[in-house]
Design a protein around this motif. Structure first.
Motif, mmCIF file in Angstrom:
data_model
loop_
_atom_site.group_PDB
_atom_site.id
_atom_site.type_symbol
_atom_site.label_atom_id
_atom_site.label_comp_id
_atom_site.label_asym_id
_atom_site.label_seq_id
_atom_site.Cartn_x
_atom_site.Cartn_y
_atom_site.Cartn_z
ATOM 1 N N ALA A 74 10.145 2.521 -7.448
ATOM 2 C CA ALA A 74 10.810 1.361 -8.060
ATOM 3 C C ALA A 74 11.887 0.835 -7.122
ATOM 4 C CB ALA A 74 11.417 1.748 -9.401
ATOM 5 N N TYR B 132 7.957 7.632 -9.504
ATOM 6 C CA TYR B 132 8.311 6.330 -10.063
ATOM 7 C C TYR B 132 9.661 5.814 -9.595
ATOM 8 C CZ TYR B 132 4.458 6.688 -13.377
ATOM 9 O OH TYR B 132 3.243 6.768 -13.953
ATOM 10 N N MET C 291 4.174 5.792 -5.363
ATOM 11 C CA MET C 291 4.139 5.851 -6.817
ATOM 12 C C MET C 291 3.111 6.861 -7.310
ATOM 13 S SD MET C 291 3.202 2.796 -9.400
ATOM 14 C CE MET C 291 2.608 3.185 -11.030
ATOM 15 N N MET C 292 1.953 6.912 -6.656
ATOM 16 C CA MET C 292 0.923 7.846 -7.072
ATOM 17 C C MET C 292 1.139 9.227 -6.472
ATOM 18 S SD MET C 292 -0.556 5.702 -8.905
ATOM 19 C CE MET C 292 -2.198 6.040 -9.485
ATOM 20 N N ILE D 198 0.851 -1.201 0.000
ATOM 21 C CA ILE D 198 0.000 0.000 0.000
ATOM 22 C C ILE D 198 0.882 1.245 0.000
ATOM 23 C CG2 ILE D 198 -1.621 1.356 1.387
ATOM 24 C CD1 ILE D 198 -2.829 -1.297 2.321
ATOM 25 N N ILE E 69 3.983 1.452 -1.074
ATOM 26 C CA ILE E 69 4.670 1.595 -2.363
ATOM 27 C C ILE E 69 3.745 2.231 -3.399
ATOM 28 C CG2 ILE E 69 5.664 0.317 -4.297
ATOM 29 C CD1 ILE E 69 6.827 -1.641 -2.301
ATOM 30 N N ARG E 70 2.490 1.799 -3.396
ATOM 31 C CA ARG E 70 1.583 2.380 -4.375
ATOM 32 C C ARG E 70 1.334 3.868 -4.084
ATOM 33 N NH1 ARG E 70 -4.408 0.273 -5.772
ATOM 34 N NH2 ARG E 70 -4.809 1.035 -3.688
#
Lengths: 289, 330
Positions: free
Chosen positions: A260, A256, A244-245, A238, A240-241
């Motif tokens: 990553a 990103y 990313m967002m 969660i 990490i997402r």
């Protein structure tokens, strides 16, 4: 063309789509994300602006991210405790339904239910409502007892285990299937021979059952670690997402490139856990032979 | 005389004791046989332990389901009341009516089924072909390829997710069902490696002789596959389809990423969205939020119900799946 070459060609024909798919949907994204993890990535409309950072992203995950290391450690401890619990329960249930019992079909139906109830929001909802813990555990304050006797480092994951004991057991669906199939393959006459030689059920379990399904236990361990690690309610993924967002703002960088790097650290952690478990399970075998 | 009688009495007593002991021993033996059985595994005690364990474990598995179903029927006063724990005071369909209309349930269910069935079908077809290729042919670097395949299962989607997201954005696949169908067609996607391995071990179990004799009769490789191997592999086809259908139906992590903002949403996602919207309307701790608990649970039941129905009709296949496909072979 020789016969052998013709066969190879035909075989390649069958797996051709897989090779193409692997290159596009697996290998390319893997290398691309490895590449991105070395950059600071900024969005410029639809284009990416890359600034080379070297291993700075990786350094940031450990040195300047206030959350990541903490939730990663939590994840490692929880996984190390939860996976054996899941496997042991799966094995117990598989052995139970492999006995000569009445209403086999009914029991199987109940114990395979988790296979279909694996939806993230539903599980998250159950967690919110506190249904994933058993009322009696809270009633008798088992956790308080443990907390009093050991340090917080061990007590916290144990508490997490009790809080989600149902959830942990629910991860056992597929593993029960696999282990049950393995148990059914063991020849009954092996047990009979052991009984004649005076071995009780307890010895028979350690000397016959366990060695025969050891390779399946390894499979189950890998499956359990992976499914727990990529499950929707897992806090690391969660996080990490969100990175990313761009929804959460860690100290140094978002986006990103950083996410990553986080994913790769996560993947390596996960692999280390898998290797540790697999080695631990198979050490016994090595000693014996 | 007196001595004699005393002795006789003693011996009679001894005999009595002996008989008594014998009887107890017999009784003891019988009790032991009933409770523990000749070799433990057929005794009563053993049966009691087995069923006690089974029932308590079954309770653990059923408890959340029961909780969800009973609580979804509760009215607000039932939830707050201390007297009501398990059985709602009346069957209250209001919660279901609310969710049903808010989700536009029939339409949402149809969407969810299409979203699950299309990738599941593609994955079944492709993994049958690929599994057959791996099982039946001598391939260059076969071990390496299969190792790579297993690796693709272990790699968390977080790693491949962002490049895929970019790729889909470039080709305008975001928000479209094709974002799930394309990887599935090529044997990738959600748990793709597992499906291939299922077909692989199934085809390995099938005897080669049928296919060989068909080949002698002049059938081509493709013909042999479609008309002989595939019909024999029907159990594996059913299992792979069922498993992938269930997994795609329940998937929310990638679906949330790739489908966000589109009309096509999986049912769990749609429910989540609805709940988020609803809860944001009311302040923390308000009565409406309390009521929301029951509504949420009703929504969860509606999400799971289709799967449960499918499961009860097809559970034989789930249960027999691993035996028949021989996943345990390798």
């Amino acid at each position: 063309m020789t016969n052998r070459n013709r066969e190879r060609l035909a075989g390649l024909g069958f797996i051709f789509i897989w090779i193409v798919g692997y290159l596009i949907f697996t290998l390319y994204p893997i290398f691309y994300s490895l590449y991105l993890s070395l950059f600071k990535v900024q969005m410029d409309g639809a284009d990416l602006l890359l600034t080379y950072e070297g291993i700075n992203n990786y350094r940031a995950t450990f040195l300047s991210d206030p959350y990541f290391v903490e939730i990663l450690i939590q994840y490692v401890l929880e996984t190390i405790i939860n996976v054996p619990v899941t496997i042991v329960f799966a094995l117990i249930i598989a052995i139970l339904i492999n006995q000569n019992i009445r209403g086999k079909g009914l029991w199987r139906t109940i114990f395979f239910l988790p296979v279909i109830i694996t939806s993230g929001p539903v599980i998250a909802e159950l967690m919110n409502q506190g249904i994933t813990t058993l009322p009696s555990i809270q009633q008798y304050d088992v956790i308080g007892l443990i907390l009093d006797n050991v340090g917080a480092v061990i007590a916290n994951p144990v508490q997490a285990l009790f809080d989600q004991i149902l959830l942990v057991l629910w991860f056992a669906g597929i593993q029960i299937l696999i282990l049950l199939a393995g148990l059914q393959k063991i020849d009954r006459s092996t047990y009979e021979a052991a009984m004649i030689d005076g071995a009780g059920p307890w010895i028979a379990f350690w000397k016959i059952t366990l060695p025969s399904i050891l390779s399946l236990i390894t499979v189950c361990i890998i499956y359990t670690v992976v499914s727990m690690s990529v499950f929707t309610t897992n806090e690391v993924i969660i996080y990490i997402r969100n990175v990313m967002m761009g929804e959460s703002t860690p100290a140094i960088t978002t986006g990103y490139g950083y996410s990553a790097a986080l994913s790769w650290v996560y993947f390596i952690t996960m692999s280390v856990i898998i290797v540790l478990f697999v080695v631990m399970v198979n050490i016994r075998k090595g000693v014996k032979s | 005389m007196k001595k004699m009688t005393l002795k006789a009495k003693q011996s009679i007593d001894a005999l009595k004791r002996f008989i008594e002991e014998k009887r107890y021993a017999k009784l003891y033996n019988r009790v032991q046989r009933v409770l523990i059985g000749m070799r433990f595994t057929d005794g009563l005690l053993y049966k009691i332990i087995i069923y006690a364990l089974l029932i308590s474990l079954a309770y653990i598995y059923l408890y959340p389901m029961l909780y969800m179903i009973t609580n979804s029927f509760m009215t607000m006063s039932d939830i707050i009341s201390v007297n009501v724990r398990w059985v709602p005071s009346s069957l209250n369909w209001e919660n279901y009516r609310l969710v049903w209309t808010a989700l536009n349930y029939p339409r949402a269910l149809l969407d969810a089924f299409i979203l699950a069935a299309a990738p599941a079908l593609s994955a079944t077809v492709s993994s049958a072909i690929i599994g057959y290729g791996f099982a039946r042919f001598r391939l260059p670097f076969k071990k390496v390829l299969m190792g790579l395949m297993i690796m693709s299962f272990i790699i968390p989607p977080q790693i491949t997710m962002l490049p895929m997201f970019r790729m889909y954005a470039n080709y305008e696949l975001l928000g479209s069902i094709r974002a799930f169908v394309y990887p599935a067609i090529l044997g990738q996607g959600l748990n793709g490696a597992i499906y291939i391995l299922i077909f692989y071990s199934f085809f390995r179990m099938l005897p080669k002789s049928l296919e060989e004799s068909a080949e002698l009769d002049g059938a081509g490789r493709i013909k042999v596959f479609t008309s002989i191997a595939l019909p024999l592999a029907m159990p594996a086809v059913i299992i792979v389809f069922l498993f992938s259908f269930v997994w795609y139906y329940n998937e929310t992590y990638l679906a949330g990423l790739f489908l966000s903002g589109s009309d096509m949403l999986t049912l769990p996602l749609r429910l989540e969205q609805y709940i988020n919207n609803f809860t944001s309307l009311y302040p923390e701790g308000s009565r409406a939020r309390e009521l929301m608990q029951a509504v949420k649970l009703a929504g969860n039941v509606l999400t799971l119900l289709p799967l449960l129905i499918i499961y009860f009709f097809t559970q034989r296949h789930f249960v027999e799946s691993i035996d028949r496909t021989g996943i345990t072979g390798e």
